[in-house]
Write a protein that holds these residues in place. Sequence first.
Motif, PDB file in Angstrom:
ATOM      1  N   MET A   1       0.840  -1.172   0.000  1.00 21.74           N
ATOM      2  CA  MET A   1       0.000   0.000   0.000  1.00 21.74           C
ATOM      3  C   MET A   1       0.882   1.231   0.000  1.00 21.74           C
ATOM      4  N   PRO A   2       0.418   2.317  -0.581  1.00 28.72           N
ATOM      5  CA  PRO A   2       1.202   3.548  -0.519  1.00 28.72           C
ATOM      6  C   PRO A   2       1.371   4.002   0.928  1.00 28.72           C
ATOM      7  N   MET A   3       2.517   4.587   1.198  1.00 30.00           N
ATOM      8  CA  MET A   3       2.770   5.090   2.537  1.00 30.00           C
ATOM      9  C   MET A   3       1.903   6.323   2.780  1.00 30.00           C
ATOM     10  N   THR A   4       1.667   6.611   4.033  1.00 36.61           N
ATOM     11  CA  THR A   4       0.825   7.738   4.407  1.00 36.61           C
ATOM     12  C   THR A   4       1.351   9.044   3.820  1.00 36.61           C
ATOM     13  N   THR A   5       2.655   9.203   3.769  1.00 36.65           N
ATOM     14  CA  THR A   5       3.236  10.427   3.202  1.00 36.65           C
ATOM     15  C   THR A   5       2.904  10.561   1.718  1.00 36.65           C
ATOM     16  N   THR A   6       2.895   9.453   0.998  1.00 35.94           N
ATOM     17  CA  THR A   6       2.562   9.488  -0.425  1.00 35.94           C
ATOM     18  C   THR A   6       1.112   9.915  -0.621  1.00 35.94           C
ATOM     19  N   ASP A 104      -5.151   2.818  -2.558  1.00 36.01           N
ATOM     20  CA  ASP A 104      -4.994   1.527  -1.886  1.00 36.01           C
ATOM     21  C   ASP A 104      -5.596   0.380  -2.695  1.00 36.01           C
ATOM     22  N   MET A 105      -6.640   0.649  -3.465  1.00 38.97           N
ATOM     23  CA  MET A 105      -7.222  -0.403  -4.312  1.00 38.97           C
ATOM     24  C   MET A 105      -6.287  -0.804  -5.449  1.00 38.97           C
ATOM     25  N   MET A 106      -5.337   0.059  -5.789  1.00 41.94           N
ATOM     26  CA  MET A 106      -4.414  -0.212  -6.884  1.00 41.94           C
ATOM     27  C   MET A 106      -3.134  -0.906  -6.451  1.00 41.94           C
ATOM     28  N   THR A 107      -3.080  -1.369  -5.195  1.00 42.68           N
ATOM     29  CA  THR A 107      -1.877  -2.055  -4.713  1.00 42.68           C
ATOM     30  C   THR A 107      -1.984  -3.553  -4.945  1.00 42.68           C
ATOM     31  N   ASP A 108      -0.825  -4.196  -4.945  1.00 40.06           N
ATOM     32  CA  ASP A 108      -0.798  -5.645  -5.168  1.00 40.06           C
ATOM     33  C   ASP A 108      -0.705  -6.433  -3.863  1.00 40.06           C
ATOM     34  N   TRP A 130      -1.185  -1.832 -10.073  1.00 33.07           N
ATOM     35  CA  TRP A 130       0.177  -1.558 -10.520  1.00 33.07           C
ATOM     36  C   TRP A 130       1.104  -1.019  -9.432  1.00 33.07           C
ATOM     37  N   ILE A 131       0.577  -0.716  -8.256  1.00 32.98           N
ATOM     38  CA  ILE A 131       1.416  -0.181  -7.182  1.00 32.98           C
ATOM     39  C   ILE A 131       1.955  -1.342  -6.360  1.00 32.98           C
TER      40      ILE A 131
END
Length: 180
Positions: A1-6, A104-108, A130-131
């Motif tokens: 998942m992307p980090m909170t900062t991202t 978050d839906m775009m994470t693997d 793709w993330i």
Amino acid sequence: MPMTTTHALLPIAVAVAAARRPLPWRLVIAAAIAAAAPDVDGLFKRLLAVPPHSIYGHRGVTHSLFAALVAGLVAAALHQILRVRALTAGLVVGAAMASHGILDMMTDGGQGVAYFWPFSSTRWFADWRWIHSTPVHRAQLFRDVQVRLGLELWQLIIPMFAVSLVIRSTRAILPRFARA
């Protein structure tokens, strides 16, 4: 998942690309906080002993469009503090918070997002995931965060600001060609 900062950087990139005139920093900061806020659910597991797959756990209620709507309504009510019209405050803050669930839906990795709660508790992933997401372990926190930040820098942060600057530059150049 992307980090909170991202997540927090996304509204800033959108402001760079879309704003016709500089936005009040209070609004940009509120949007950045709103975009990062859904990850507060990570504390629920520890502080409130919420089970990991509960709708109140990570990527549950706080990642929903409903939560984004509530955040937008709160921002609209506080629009004078943010120094913008109520509609602007509500839309910017609500959209910023809604973007969190979409990313978050775009994470693997991890579990899906309960994006349509309270109408559905189904957890969703995007068809295009793709993330790349790597787990963070407490024992190797610094190394894991460093690896994830490096991945997100190249996968998300640099591309999103590059696109923002291209859009901003194009918007500045096009009126000059229209006058010629």
